[in-house]
Design a protein around this motif. Sequence first.
Motif, PDB file in Angstrom:
ATOM      1  N   LYS A   2      -8.349  -2.218   1.892  1.00 24.31           N
ATOM      2  CA  LYS A   2      -7.318  -2.058   2.915  1.00 24.31           C
ATOM      3  C   LYS A   2      -6.588  -0.738   2.702  1.00 24.31           C
ATOM      4  O   LYS A   2      -6.598  -0.177   1.612  1.00 24.31           O
ATOM      5  CB  LYS A   2      -6.323  -3.213   2.850  1.00 24.31           C
ATOM      6  N   TYR A   3      -5.932  -0.297   3.756  1.00 22.97           N
ATOM      7  CA  TYR A   3      -5.120   0.915   3.732  1.00 22.97           C
ATOM      8  C   TYR A   3      -3.664   0.514   3.924  1.00 22.97           C
ATOM      9  O   TYR A   3      -3.346  -0.270   4.814  1.00 22.97           O
ATOM     10  CB  TYR A   3      -5.573   1.882   4.827  1.00 22.97           C
ATOM     11  N   TYR A   4      -2.813   1.052   3.073  1.00 22.51           N
ATOM     12  CA  TYR A   4      -1.406   0.688   3.058  1.00 22.51           C
ATOM     13  C   TYR A   4      -0.552   1.904   3.405  1.00 22.51           C
ATOM     14  O   TYR A   4      -0.828   3.008   2.947  1.00 22.51           O
ATOM     15  CB  TYR A   4      -1.008   0.177   1.672  1.00 22.51           C
ATOM     16  N   VAL A   5       0.480   1.678   4.201  1.00 27.21           N
ATOM     17  CA  VAL A   5       1.446   2.718   4.536  1.00 27.21           C
ATOM     18  C   VAL A   5       2.770   2.301   3.916  1.00 27.21           C
ATOM     19  O   VAL A   5       3.296   1.229   4.233  1.00 27.21           O
ATOM     20  CB  VAL A   5       1.577   2.906   6.064  1.00 27.21           C
ATOM     21  N   TYR A   6       3.263   3.136   3.018  1.00 23.39           N
ATOM     22  CA  TYR A   6       4.480   2.843   2.265  1.00 23.39           C
ATOM     23  C   TYR A   6       5.552   3.890   2.509  1.00 23.39           C
ATOM     24  O   TYR A   6       5.239   5.071   2.696  1.00 23.39           O
ATOM     25  CB  TYR A   6       4.188   2.851   0.755  1.00 23.39           C
ATOM     26  N   ALA A   7       6.793   3.457   2.465  1.00 26.37           N
ATOM     27  CA  ALA A   7       7.937   4.351   2.366  1.00 26.37           C
ATOM     28  C   ALA A   7       8.266   4.433   0.882  1.00 26.37           C
ATOM     29  O   ALA A   7       8.674   3.441   0.276  1.00 26.37           O
ATOM     30  CB  ALA A   7       9.124   3.814   3.151  1.00 26.37           C
ATOM     31  N   SER A  53      -5.969  -4.415  -3.483  1.00 25.90           N
ATOM     32  CA  SER A  53      -5.145  -5.610  -3.273  1.00 25.90           C
ATOM     33  C   SER A  53      -3.700  -5.203  -3.042  1.00 25.90           C
ATOM     34  O   SER A  53      -3.328  -4.042  -3.251  1.00 25.90           O
ATOM     35  CB  SER A  53      -5.231  -6.532  -4.489  1.00 25.90           C
ATOM     36  N   ASP A  54      -2.892  -6.169  -2.639  1.00 31.79           N
ATOM     37  CA  ASP A  54      -1.464  -5.903  -2.441  1.00 31.79           C
ATOM     38  C   ASP A  54      -0.798  -5.475  -3.748  1.00 31.79           C
ATOM     39  O   ASP A  54       0.043  -4.571  -3.755  1.00 31.79           O
ATOM     40  CB  ASP A  54      -0.760  -7.144  -1.885  1.00 31.79           C
ATOM     41  N   ASP A  55      -1.166  -6.117  -4.838  1.00 29.58           N
ATOM     42  CA  ASP A  55      -0.584  -5.764  -6.136  1.00 29.58           C
ATOM     43  C   ASP A  55      -0.967  -4.351  -6.558  1.00 29.58           C
ATOM     44  O   ASP A  55      -0.135  -3.609  -7.086  1.00 29.58           O
ATOM     45  CB  ASP A  55      -1.011  -6.760  -7.217  1.00 29.58           C
ATOM     46  N   ALA A  56      -2.221  -3.981  -6.321  1.00 28.26           N
ATOM     47  CA  ALA A  56      -2.667  -2.623  -6.644  1.00 28.26           C
ATOM     48  C   ALA A  56      -1.946  -1.603  -5.769  1.00 28.26           C
ATOM     49  O   ALA A  56      -1.607  -0.512  -6.229  1.00 28.26           O
ATOM     50  CB  ALA A  56      -4.178  -2.499  -6.464  1.00 28.26           C
ATOM     51  N   ALA A  57      -1.689  -1.953  -4.519  1.00 24.94           N
ATOM     52  CA  ALA A  57      -0.961  -1.054  -3.615  1.00 24.94           C
ATOM     53  C   ALA A  57       0.476  -0.862  -4.093  1.00 24.94           C
ATOM     54  O   ALA A  57       0.991   0.260  -4.081  1.00 24.94           O
ATOM     55  CB  ALA A  57      -0.988  -1.603  -2.196  1.00 24.94           C
TER      56      ALA A  57
END
Length: 67
Positions: A2-7, A53-57
């Motif tokens: 998955k690709y995550y966009v973070y602030a 994964s979410d944790d890795a992100a």
Amino acid sequence: MKYYVYAIHTDGSRNRLLDSFDSFQAASAEERRMQDANFPRDNYFVRMFAAESDDAATAKANSLRPR
């Protein structure tokens, strides 16, 4: 993957997950949209990255935080 966009916050605030995507194109478009809405005085910058994964992100976002 998955690709995550973070602030990613530059102060003591917690990093925020803005959204996650299955496609690179959608994540990249959201990253650009959020970067355009970001002002120089804001206490965060926006980054998109891939993670398993979410944790890795979350760990990746925390590693990008300036010290």
